[in-house]
Design an enzyme around this catalytic site. Structure first.
Site, short mmCIF file in Angstrom:
data_model
loop_
_atom_site.label_atom_id
_atom_site.label_comp_id
_atom_site.label_asym_id
_atom_site.label_seq_id
_atom_site.Cartn_x
_atom_site.Cartn_y
_atom_site.Cartn_z
N ASP A 192 0.86 -1.29 0.10
CA ASP A 192 0.09 0.12 0.00
C ASP A 192 0.90 1.35 0.10
OD1 ASP A 192 -2.58 -1.23 -0.17
OD2 ASP A 192 -2.61 -1.21 2.12
N ASP A 193 0.40 2.30 -0.62
CA ASP A 193 0.97 3.79 -0.52
C ASP A 193 2.28 3.63 -1.08
OD1 ASP A 193 -1.37 4.72 1.15
OD2 ASP A 193 -0.35 3.89 3.00
N ARG A 194 2.43 2.81 -1.92
CA ARG A 194 3.68 2.71 -2.78
C ARG A 194 4.79 2.40 -2.09
NH1 ARG A 194 -0.10 2.62 -5.84
NH2 ARG A 194 -0.15 3.32 -7.92
N MET A 195 4.48 2.08 -0.74
CA MET A 195 5.69 1.58 -0.04
C MET A 195 6.16 0.05 -0.10
SD MET A 195 6.66 4.19 1.67
CE MET A 195 7.47 3.74 3.05
#
Length: 215
Positions: A192-195
């Protein structure tokens, strides 16, 4: 030109998946690849062995295309092609390549960077003889990457060769296998969240060093 919808809602996607931790990894990258490859097969991906092969000419002109992985083992990743094709010429001039396995459906990607060597002739010949008849004729009929006058010319060449060799098809001297010997292998797990999780094996002599990369 500006796109009319630079961020279409339909293209937004959550990449949430199980975290990829250093403690999850096998001691060396081929063993870890084997685990993920089985996962990709069991997930029902249509062609889990499809990979992007990126090469570069001697003067640095890059080129990329999809090819099929035919074998992998402790020595590396194997594919077959026409040695006179663009990728074959690139690898003759600059024997280095990058592979990418884009397993989007399971939110994973594997990147491989390494040196490239030709397979021994007997290995290439053995694989060629195992191919379907039409694929063997096609290897002769297509002078891969060359300009051709028409589709009809290709079909006529195929038919001519099929008449010449109705049963046994000789192994072309311009066709065979390459092995990518990995120096770097990166495993990417979407989050998620490009993490995203990015864990990279890097060869250091006979050992492999594992490093976490920022997403």
């Amino acid at each position: 030109m500006e796109l009319p919808h630079p961020h279409p809602a339909g293209l937004r996607r959550s990449y949430q998946g199980k975290p990829l931790l250093e403690s999850d990894l096998a001691p060396e990258p081929i063993a870890q690849f084997a685990v993920w490859f089985v996962d990709a097969v069991e997930a029902g991906l249509p062609e889990p062995n499809a990979m992007v092969l990126a090469t570069s000419s001697a003067d640095g002109r890059p080129s990329a295309r999809l090819v099929l992985l035919k074998h992998y083992d402790a020595e590396g990743f194997v594919f077959f092609t026409n040695y006179e094709s663009r990728k074959g010429r690139d690898l003759a001039e600059n024997p280095r390549a990058c592979l990418v396995f884009p397993w989007h459906e399971i939110r994973r990607q594997v990147r491989v960077e390494g040196e490239v060597v030709r397979l021994p002739r007997e290995e290439s010949a053995a694989y060629f003889r195992s191919r379907p008849y039409g694929s063997r004729i096609g290897a002769w009929a297509s002078r891969q990457s060359e300009v051709v006058p028409s589709r009809e010319a290709l079909d006529e060449r195929f038919a001519e060769l099929a008449r010449r060799w109705p049963d046994e098809v000789p192994v072309p001297d311009f066709w065979g296998g390459f092995r990518v010997i990995p120096q770097v292998v990166e495993f990417w797990q979407g989050q998620d969240d490009r993490m995203h999780d990015r864990l990279r094996y890097r060869r250091d002599g006979e050992a492999w060093i594992v490093e976490r990369l920022a997403p």
